[in-house]
Design an enzyme around this catalytic site. Structure first.
Site: not given
Ligand code: NAP
Ligand code: MG
Length: 500
Positions: A195, A270, A304, A401
């Protein structure tokens, strides 16, 4: 500060046709809409315009994808010898290279990053990751043990694939994150339900076409686009997914770990980071300025491993900080597709608002903005590269973060490594850190004291497919890349034989 938000003239007509075309998900070798018929919009973060609609997959779609992945795992995929898997994965790598321009443009279009970073960095790295794991497919051997018990025995281990792997990836490196997960899973003989992030599904769907062209059996790679709350949550809780691999926020990582308890699927995570960039007094200033700037602003800080807390020796602090500020102010902001852009937009309005809110909160609690500190322009999701000083350890800008082009900087007086390490480690994260110095002894001693999965010395954000990457503390579970990623997708079976 001028922001160049329109880059449509750079869009290759083939990319344009693909992006604006009809998008379906790849399930069991067939392209199909979501069961519900719902779609979700994909935006160009440089101007907020809708560029595509993709299926909004939900639990019913995940069920179909898991069924297809299970059939492929029990059937054709398990009958291929490792060398045949290797050949397919290698072919996929070649196709990624051949379609490099398309993939790079799609990637920069949907996530906003500068085209050079996609074309010369992320896309070749994606191909290289598949090639590296193609090589591993034929080297997954068990071992024979010498038994201590009396009698005659033969005992050995087999490394078997865990089965159906669910993989949930973020939007900051849409293609690299895909490769880090899909490549080792294929090498070990797993099948996949992938996904992509809601913001960046197009590169993954284009990749699905290459999977088909390479000739993988149906159902080995399934791609379900959709929201995390629906498709992602259904995958984490699915009773017939054997392993879930996730990259994203620590908050969602915890939700996934909880959801996975139903069938105790294997979990690797991660998660976020809050990496320190530590510049010792003897560091090469020019190198440190370039390195620290890139650590903070590369990929608009949406990495990250981003270096978001600078600790700089007081005697060179002013020089280093004025160098970084000068670079920040000179960065050309613009749409990723424009070859002149050096800093793209952040991925979404939500992220832009989160970043500017955290900056304002920092300002409100007494931090000073050295440069930047606000949105750039009023079109698209651009944030000015920002340096914050006069912070205290408990401020949210120092703890959370931020995931934007924002860094907190503080001087230190005493080069006592113990104290430096304590300050650097004062975070719940532990993904990465960098140390800038020519003092070999200090570098290695400090590297040993830092609690993070990676320590870079005189470099930052340096990833190589051979080097394991992952987090200490709340930055995650498990290591991706290198040989260690194979452990995430295999399980060991011990076979013990009494020799009569
Ligand atoms: P996120 O919600 O953690 O998104 C990452 C992935 O998880 C996306 O594919 C997302 O789908 C999915 N996801 C979201 N809610 C889920 C759930 N309940 N169960 C399973 N999968 C789920 O991150 P974001 O909201 O896009 O970003 C928020 C913050 O996360 C950023 O500000 C940053 O701090 C952090 N982040 C960290 C990394 C990293 O490389 N470690 C990468 C991205 C973000 P959707 O796309 O539909 O939400
Ligand atoms: Mg989300």
């Amino acid at each position: 500060m001028t922001v160049h938000t329109d880059a449509s003239k750079y869009l290759d007509p083939k990319v344009s046709a693909f992006v604006s075309g009809k998008h379906e998900m790849l399930i069991g070798g067939k392209w199909r809409p979501s069961v519900s018929g719902k779609t979700l919009d994909v935006l160009d973060p440089a101007n907020g315009k809708v560029i595509a609609a993709v299926p909004a997959g939900e639990a019913a779609d995940v069920d179909l994808a898991v069924k297809a992945a299970r059939e492929a795992f029990n059937g054709p995929w398990s009958r291929l010898v490792p060398a045949a898997r290797a050949k397919l994965i290698w072919k996929l790598a070649d196709l990624i290279d051949q379609h490099g321009l398309m993939l790079a443009q799609i990637n920069s279009y949907e996530c906003g990053k500068p085209i050079g970073d996609s074309r010369n960095g992320e896309v070749p790295f994606t191909a290289e990751t598949f090639r590296y794991y193609a090589g591993w497919a034929t080297k997954l051997n068990g071992e024979a043990m010498t038994i201590n018990a009396p009698g005659d025995w033969h005992a050995y281990t087999r490394r078997e694939p865990v089965g159906v792997a669910g993989q949930i990836i973020p939007w900051n490196f849409p293609l690299a994150m895909l490769a880090w997960k899909v490549a080792p899973a294929l090498a070990t003989g797993c099948t996949i339900v992938l996904k992509p992030a809601e913001q960046t599904p197009l590169g993954a769907l284009y990749f699905g076409r290459l999977v088909e062209e390479a000739g993988f059996p149906e159902g080995v790679v399934n791609i379900v686009t959709g929201f995390g709350e629906a498709a992602g949550a259904a995958m984490s809780a699915h009773p017939d997914i054997d392993k879930i691999a996730f990259t994203g926020s620590t908050e969602v990582g915890k939700m996934i770990a909880r959801a996975a308890t139903g069938n105790l699927k294997k979990v690797s995570l991660e998660l976020g980071g809050k990496a320190p960039t530590i510049v010792l007094g003897d560091a090469d200033i020019e190198m440190a300025v370039a390195g620290a700037s890139s650590a903070a602003f590369f990929n608009a800080g949406q990495s990250c491993g981003a270096g978001t807390r600078f600790f700089v020796h007081r005697k060179i602090y002013d020089k280093v900080m004025s160098g970084v500020a000068e670079r920040a102010e000179k960065l050309r902001l613009g749409a990723g597709l424009d070859p002149a852009s050096e800093l793209g937009p952040v991925v979404s309005q939500q992220q832009m608002e989160r970043i500017t809110r955290l900056i304002s909160e920092g300002r409100g609690s007494g931090a000073e903005i050295v440069t930047g500190g606000e949105r750039a322009g009023d079109v698209g999701y651009f944030v000015k590269p920002t340096i914050i000083s006069s912070t205290t350890p408990e401020m949210a800008v120092m703890r959370e973060e931020i995931f934007g082009p924002v860094v907190c900087a503080m001087p230190f007086d005493d080069e006592d490594l113990e104290t430096l390490a304590q300050d650097a480690n004062d975070t719940e994260y532990g993904l990465a850190a960098s140390i800038w110095t020519n003092n070999l002894g200090a570098a290695h001693k400090l590297a040993a004291k830092i609690k993070s999965g990676t320590v870079w010395i005189n470099c930052h954000n340096f990833n190589d497919v051979t080097m394991p990457f992952g987090g200490f503390k709340q930055s995650g579970w498990g290591r991706e890349l290198g040989a260690q990623a194979l452990d995430l997708y295999t399980q060991t079976k011990t076979v013990a034989i009494r020799l009569p």
